[in-house]
Design a protein around this motif. Structure first.
Motif, PDB file in Angstrom:
ATOM      1  N   TYR A  25       0.835  -1.192   0.000  1.00  0.00           N
ATOM      2  CA  TYR A  25       0.000   0.000   0.000  1.00  0.00           C
ATOM      3  C   TYR A  25       0.877   1.251   0.000  1.00  0.00           C
ATOM      4  O   TYR A  25       1.906   1.290   0.652  1.00  0.00           O
ATOM      5  CB  TYR A  25      -0.924   0.006   1.222  1.00  0.00           C
ATOM      6  CG  TYR A  25      -1.919  -1.115   1.166  1.00  0.00           C
ATOM      7  CD1 TYR A  25      -3.169  -0.919   0.583  1.00  0.00           C
ATOM      8  CD2 TYR A  25      -1.608  -2.372   1.653  1.00  0.00           C
ATOM      9  CE1 TYR A  25      -4.080  -1.960   0.505  1.00  0.00           C
ATOM     10  CE2 TYR A  25      -2.510  -3.421   1.582  1.00  0.00           C
ATOM     11  CZ  TYR A  25      -3.745  -3.203   1.000  1.00  0.00           C
ATOM     12  OH  TYR A  25      -4.635  -4.231   0.906  1.00  0.00           O
ATOM     13  N   ALA A  26       0.430   2.268  -0.740  1.00  0.00           N
ATOM     14  CA  ALA A  26       1.181   3.515  -0.844  1.00  0.00           C
ATOM     15  C   ALA A  26       0.217   4.687  -0.781  1.00  0.00           C
ATOM     16  O   ALA A  26      -0.894   4.622  -1.308  1.00  0.00           O
ATOM     17  CB  ALA A  26       1.967   3.558  -2.153  1.00  0.00           C
ATOM     18  N   GLY A  27       0.650   5.756  -0.140  1.00  0.00           N
ATOM     19  CA  GLY A  27      -0.145   6.974  -0.056  1.00  0.00           C
ATOM     20  C   GLY A  27       0.618   8.131  -0.661  1.00  0.00           C
ATOM     21  O   GLY A  27       1.723   7.958  -1.194  1.00  0.00           O
ATOM     22  N   PRO A  28       0.063   9.335  -0.581  1.00  0.00           N
ATOM     23  CA  PRO A  28       0.718  10.507  -1.164  1.00  0.00           C
ATOM     24  C   PRO A  28       2.158  10.660  -0.667  1.00  0.00           C
ATOM     25  O   PRO A  28       2.440  10.517   0.517  1.00  0.00           O
ATOM     26  CB  PRO A  28      -0.153  11.676  -0.681  1.00  0.00           C
ATOM     27  CG  PRO A  28      -1.495  11.058  -0.466  1.00  0.00           C
ATOM     28  CD  PRO A  28      -1.210   9.676   0.051  1.00  0.00           C
ATOM     29  N   GLY A  29       3.065  10.882  -1.600  1.00  0.00           N
ATOM     30  CA  GLY A  29       4.476  11.033  -1.285  1.00  0.00           C
ATOM     31  C   GLY A  29       5.266   9.746  -1.365  1.00  0.00           C
ATOM     32  O   GLY A  29       6.488   9.769  -1.327  1.00  0.00           O
TER      33      GLY A  29
END
Length: 72
Positions: A25-29
């Motif tokens: 999982y990856a989020g902003p940045g």
């Protein structure tokens, strides 16, 4: 699957990446780098969608800068 590196950055929302059978999982940045020949599938884990930017530098582009003489 790409013949180049894939360098992507999530810019909004949240994404899930299936890579080598595992979910990441990856989020902003967040920045993701895949080697040439690697397959990955990405998408939003739960709507709404996510956005990201990606570039595909050729493998030789980075390798020349990693040599002891900078590829010269």
């Amino acid at each position: 699957m790409h013949e180049e590196y894939a360098v992507g950055a999530c810019t909004a929302g949240r994404e899930v990446i299936r890579y080598r059978g595992t979910l990441h999982y990856a989020g902003p940045g967040s920045v993701v780098v895949l080697e040439p020949g690697e397959a990955a599938h990405r998408g939003p884990p739960i709507p709404p969608d996510f956005t990201y930017r990606v570039m595909y530098p050729a493998a030789g582009y980075w390798l020349k800068d990693c040599s002891p003489k900078g590829g010269r």
